[in-house]
Design a protein around this motif. Structure first.
Motif: not given
Length: 332
Positions: A7-9, A33-38
């Motif tokens: 879950i990426c947000d 993940a807390g952002d797209g890179q992560e």
């Protein structure tokens, strides 16, 4: 073997809400993940057989993640979950390989129906393992405000995009508790060096009160008139008409989306023109008695490939915060 679901947000509240909506008997390992890179790093680490992907994130947004997956020829399945519900956004992510597009906030029933349709879930599996999310309360509450604003912002942008037939570029909403002096600085930062025209509209309901403020950059009027196919002479009256149309769309749609999520009705006052073609300092000096300490939500709307830009500010009274926080605690 369990499926690795990512879950990426950038919103911890949205991540938590989506994790709760997943089927409890789905045999998966859930990662965050807390952002797209992560998110991309987690996918490369094997944590992303299926990704629930937000579009509006810092560092690397959802579009950039999809582009990176295409570039690296990665076979990760992606379901976009976004408050940006413009048709153009839907078409763009589909063209970039996303399996499906879900509007925020989404229910457990919607998730189950979609996963079943995509043959990704069958009832009767082992319970999923959800990583523990440790959140500081103040950060968590602020994150909820940002996520609620994100969804309402997307609904307003969708209406504006359909009206103009254009793509609206969405930022990450900025949520802060500000003193009036800090509000001056925030507005000056939003306006840059340009003069502005502004409209404000009060709203009240269920112990919550505030004002919505649209700051329209004067350099935007020419392009806005073309997009709205305005045929008359562009004088101050014509600009005022365009300004009111823009304000009605953004304020009305945002407040409806915000109120629905809090499950409170808002009554809106009549819109008031604060001024035309004036520096932001003049606009605020004339109305600073309205605001002292306030919860401020700032959103900057831009139309792609056109010189149309405006800022929407939602200013809630200090007394409103305890009612809103009470509502939010029921959402957590």
């Amino acid at each position: 073997m369990p499926l690795n679901v990512l879950i990426c947000d950038d919103s911890a509240f949205a991540r938590k809400q989506l994790a709760r909506a997943l089927p409890t008997d789905w045999n998966v390992n859930v990662h965050f993940a807390g952002d797209g890179q992560e998110g991309l790093e987690q996918i490369l680490s094997g944590h992303g057989d299926l990704v629930f992907l937000d579009l509006t994130m810092p560092v690397m947004d959802g579009y950039q993640v999809l582009q990176a997956l295409l570039h690296e020829s990665l076979k990760t399945k992606v379901i976009v979950v976004s408050g940006d519900i413009q048709p153009a956004a839907h078409a763009q992510v589909t063209a970039m390989g996303a399996l499906a597009f879900i509007k925020k906030p989404c229910s457990s029933e919607e998730i189950v129906a979609l996963l079943t349709e995509l043959n990704l879930y069958q009832p009767g599996g082992e319970p999923s393992e959800v990583a523990e999310q440790t959140l500081n309360l103040s950060v968590e509450v602020r994150d909820v405000y940002q996520e609620i604003a994100n969804v309402a912002m997307g609904q307003a942008a969708d209406l504006l995009a359909r009206m103009l037939g254009q793509f609206v570029i969405l930022p990450i909403p900025n949520v802060n508790v500000l003193e009036v002096g800090e509000l001056h600085m925030a507005l000056n930062s939003a306006s840059g060096e340009s003069t502005l025209s502004a409209v404000c509209q009060g709203f009240i309901g269920a112990g919550i009160a505030g004002e919505a403020l649209v700051l329209f950059h004067d350099s935007s009027f020419a392009d806005l008139a073309k997009l709205m196919k305005y045929q008359g002479i562009m004088d101050r009256n014509a600009e005022l008409e365009l300004l009111m149309d823009m304000s009605n769309v953004l304020i009305g749609a945002f407040l409806r989306g915000f109120a629905m999520q809090l499950d409170v009705p808002f009554n809106q006052g009549h819109p008031v023109v604060l001024g035309q073609h004036r520096p932001v300092e003049d606009l605020i000096k004339a109305n600073q008695h309205r605001w002292r300490r306030t919860l401020a939500i700032e959103i900057n709307y831009k139309i792609r490939d056109h010189q149309v830009q405006c800022d929407l500010l939602l200013l809630f009274t200090e007394d409103s915060l305890q009612y809103m926080n009470h509502k939010i605690m029921h959402l957590l």
